[in-house]
Design a protein around this motif. Structure first.
Motif, PDB file in Angstrom:
ATOM      1  N   HIS A   1      34.142  51.632  43.104  1.00 12.68           N
ATOM      2  CA  HIS A   1      34.422  50.706  44.206  1.00 12.68           C
ATOM      3  C   HIS A   1      33.388  49.583  44.276  1.00 12.68           C
ATOM      4  O   HIS A   1      33.637  48.553  44.894  1.00 12.68           O
ATOM      5  CB  HIS A   1      34.528  51.469  45.525  1.00 12.68           C
ATOM      6  N   GLY A   2      32.250  49.779  43.622  1.00  7.07           N
ATOM      7  CA  GLY A   2      31.280  48.688  43.504  1.00  7.07           C
ATOM      8  C   GLY A   2      31.842  47.475  42.780  1.00  7.07           C
ATOM      9  O   GLY A   2      31.282  46.379  42.855  1.00  7.07           O
ATOM     10  N   PHE A   3      32.972  47.653  42.098  1.00 11.75           N
ATOM     11  CA  PHE A   3      33.626  46.510  41.452  1.00 11.75           C
ATOM     12  C   PHE A   3      34.087  45.482  42.490  1.00 11.75           C
ATOM     13  O   PHE A   3      34.247  44.304  42.175  1.00 11.75           O
ATOM     14  CB  PHE A   3      34.817  47.004  40.616  1.00 11.75           C
ATOM     15  N   MET A   4      34.302  45.942  43.719  1.00 19.62           N
ATOM     16  CA  MET A   4      34.781  45.001  44.744  1.00 19.62           C
ATOM     17  C   MET A   4      33.763  43.897  45.025  1.00 19.62           C
ATOM     18  O   MET A   4      34.128  42.814  45.479  1.00 19.62           O
ATOM     19  CB  MET A   4      35.174  45.749  46.010  1.00 19.62           C
ATOM     20  N   ASP A   5      32.496  44.140  44.759  1.00 16.98           N
ATOM     21  CA  ASP A   5      31.517  43.042  44.893  1.00 16.98           C
ATOM     22  C   ASP A   5      31.729  41.991  43.799  1.00 16.98           C
ATOM     23  O   ASP A   5      31.468  40.805  44.011  1.00 16.98           O
ATOM     24  CB  ASP A   5      30.085  43.581  44.874  1.00 16.98           C
ATOM     25  N   PHE A   6      32.195  42.402  42.624  1.00 20.46           N
ATOM     26  CA  PHE A   6      32.595  41.416  41.616  1.00 20.46           C
ATOM     27  C   PHE A   6      33.805  40.623  42.113  1.00 20.46           C
ATOM     28  O   PHE A   6      33.913  39.419  41.885  1.00 20.46           O
ATOM     29  CB  PHE A   6      32.954  42.109  40.289  1.00 20.46           C
ATOM     30  N   MET A   7      34.729  41.314  42.782  1.00 20.22           N
ATOM     31  CA  MET A   7      35.912  40.616  43.302  1.00 20.22           C
ATOM     32  C   MET A   7      35.499  39.599  44.360  1.00 20.22           C
ATOM     33  O   MET A   7      36.053  38.494  44.421  1.00 20.22           O
ATOM     34  CB  MET A   7      36.917  41.628  43.854  1.00 20.22           C
TER      35      MET A   7
ATOM     36  N   ARG B   1      40.026  41.798  50.962  1.00 21.92           N
ATOM     37  CA  ARG B   1      39.088  41.342  51.995  1.00 21.92           C
ATOM     38  C   ARG B   1      37.778  40.867  51.347  1.00 21.92           C
ATOM     39  O   ARG B   1      37.138  39.941  51.836  1.00 21.92           O
ATOM     40  CB  ARG B   1      38.839  42.496  52.972  1.00 21.92           C
ATOM     41  N   PHE B   2      37.398  41.528  50.271  1.00 17.89           N
ATOM     42  CA  PHE B   2      36.202  41.086  49.541  1.00 17.89           C
ATOM     43  C   PHE B   2      36.437  39.688  48.965  1.00 17.89           C
ATOM     44  O   PHE B   2      35.568  38.821  49.039  1.00 17.89           O
ATOM     45  CB  PHE B   2      35.844  42.079  48.429  1.00 17.89           C
ATOM     46  N   VAL B   3      37.632  39.496  48.385  1.00 16.36           N
ATOM     47  CA  VAL B   3      37.964  38.184  47.812  1.00 16.36           C
ATOM     48  C   VAL B   3      37.951  37.123  48.917  1.00 16.36           C
ATOM     49  O   VAL B   3      37.384  36.038  48.756  1.00 16.36           O
ATOM     50  CB  VAL B   3      39.346  38.225  47.124  1.00 16.36           C
ATOM     51  N   GLN B   4      38.573  37.471  50.053  1.00 15.65           N
ATOM     52  CA  GLN B   4      38.627  36.507  51.167  1.00 15.65           C
ATOM     53  C   GLN B   4      37.224  36.151  51.651  1.00 15.65           C
ATOM     54  O   GLN B   4      36.920  34.985  51.934  1.00 15.65           O
ATOM     55  CB  GLN B   4      39.437  37.086  52.345  1.00 15.65           C
ATOM     56  N   LEU B   5      36.362  37.157  51.756  1.00 10.39           N
ATOM     57  CA  LEU B   5      34.999  36.861  52.214  1.00 10.39           C
ATOM     58  C   LEU B   5      34.287  35.979  51.190  1.00 10.39           C
ATOM     59  O   LEU B   5      33.531  35.070  51.560  1.00 10.39           O
ATOM     60  CB  LEU B   5      34.215  38.157  52.457  1.00 10.39           C
ATOM     61  N   GLY B   6      34.531  36.224  49.914  1.00  9.37           N
ATOM     62  CA  GLY B   6      33.935  35.379  48.882  1.00  9.37           C
ATOM     63  C   GLY B   6      34.365  33.927  49.030  1.00  9.37           C
ATOM     64  O   GLY B   6      33.541  33.010  48.985  1.00  9.37           O
TER      65      GLY B   6
END
Lengths: 297, 119
Positions: A244-250, A163-168
């Protein structure tokens, strides 16, 4: 239409401000190398000549709280005060005031909702070090208007990595469909492996150097598929309890795009955590007189 | 188990400089006062609009009274909130990073998977 001038992903180390401004006996031995790397990283934004910054970060239980916790939130306000008492206390961070870009914020909200992202919004948001750290490192004059985008990487249940990737990806499309002649940089910060408040915190390196090595490879090579194949909400507990902060990199990999190699990649192995800096130029690297930007690895 | 209420205690104390000092100096008194006056306050509502159902278990009260960050971790209190507040209270009594390292060492016996922190 607006132009995506640069995509930047970075760790946000709250100690950078103090380390870089300290002198004499207070100055840590790694400060000079850190400052040199940050100055080179800063140049990658400067040469992109942005007019507006979309800033992706995550509130650390400052304004957003468990009685009303958004998963993804856009700040839409003319101004954003920044940094909190406990960040001043622990990290020595200064109070700041940033201008907001309400037109772009309104566009992201409307277009995001229409694309299936039920974005929360805030018209009075005080932002924290997840956004002010990259301002301090990348644009210390703090002169550009911003649109903060907060993600929940902090208070489970969390959205899935995909979902993070999709939002990006959506943020990129939305920025590029904004009816404006402005140049927009999207800057997002997260973490590699990180442990906070657990047995593996404050070690000689980040808690999981092997994860960090792989993470840097995924990001630098734009390997979204490889990353998504290995990273899950469960797997992120293993490298450190704040990973889980890695998801902002994703999310930022989503902005940069599948298979897009970063134009600038740099890392710094510090105690407690590894720093990592990435810049992509969607329309090719800009040339600034006397300061060509080169990939460093 | 009231992980949410533990987190609410840590959160509301950490953001208030006076409460940080009060909790450092008088943990038992602060916990008793907080549970009576603050536990049921909804942070974004006026005082008159309160909740009616929030209270600590005896184990939670004890962990907070004894500044027992290891027990708080094992109960699933949010580790970021605990760490931030405890650094604010106790880092000053130690050399650079000494407190943070000792804080981690005190938990060396804890292995993955860590306690759930979902609220």
């Amino acid at each position: 239409m607006a132009e995506l001038a640069a995509v930047i992903a970075s760790t946000h180390h709250p100690f950078y401000y103090r380390a870089s401004t300290s002198t004499g006996a207070d100055r840590p031995p790694f400060a000079d190398e850190w400052v040199a790397k940050i100055e080179r990283f800063r140049e990658t934004l400067t040469v992109a000549e942005p007019d507006v910054l979309v800033m992706v970060g995550s509130d650390h239980f400052h304004q957003l709280w468990l009685d009303n916790m958004p998963q993804f939130l856009v700040g839409k306000a003319p101004f954003f005060d920044a940094n909190f008492y406990n960040e001043e206390r622990e990290f020595g961070l200064p109070r700041m005031l940033l201008r907001g870009e309400e037109e772009l914020a309104a566009h992201l909200l409307r277009d995001g909702l229409d694309r299936g992202f039920d974005l929360a919004f805030s018209n009075e948001l005080r932002i924290d070090h997840s956004i002010t750290c990259p301002i301090i490192t990348l644009r210390p004059q703090a002169d550009l208007p911003i649109v903060p985008v907060y993600t929940n990487i902090f208070a489970p249940p969390l959205p899935q990595p995909k979902r993070f990737v999709q939002l990006g990806r959506a943020i990129r499309e939305m920025v590029e469909s904004w009816e404006s002649d402005k140049r927009v940089a999207v800057i997002g910060t997260g973490h590699l492996s990180l442990e906070l408040g657990g047995p593996r915190q404050f070690g000689e390196h980040g808690p999981d150097p092997e994860f960090d090595r792989k993470a840097v490879e995924w990001i630098a090579g734009g390997d979204i598929e490889g990353c998504l194949a290995e990273v899950s909400l469960d797997s992120l507990h293993a490298p450190g309890n704040a990973t889980h902060g890695f998801m902002d990199f994703m999310l930022m990999m989503g902005v940069a795009g599948e298979g897009q190699k970063a134009d600038h990649v740099d890392t710094l192995d510090l105690f407690h955590t590894m720093e990592a800096y990435f810049t992509w130029y969607p329309d090719g690297a800009p040339q600034a007189p006397g300061a060509p930007t080169e990939a460093v690895r | 188990m009231s992980r949410y209420l533990l987190d609410k205690f840590l959160y509301t104390v950490d953001r208030d400089p006076e409460l940080v000092e009060r909790y450092r100096e008088d943990p038992a008194g602060t916990v008793a006062w907080w549970e009576a006056e603050m536990a049921n306050r909804i942070l974004n509502c006026v005082d008159a609009e309160r909740s009616t159902w929030l209270s600590f278990t005896e184990d939670e009260r004890r962990a907070l009274r004894e500044h027992d960050h290891v027990a708080l971790f094992q109960m699933g209190a949010h580790p970021f909130l605990t760490l931030t507040l405890f650094i604010a209270m106790f880092e000053r009594d130690h050399g650079p990073l000494e407190y943070q390292k000792a804080y981690g060492r005190a938990m060396q016996h804890i292995s993955l998977p860590y306690p759930d922190i979902a609220t």
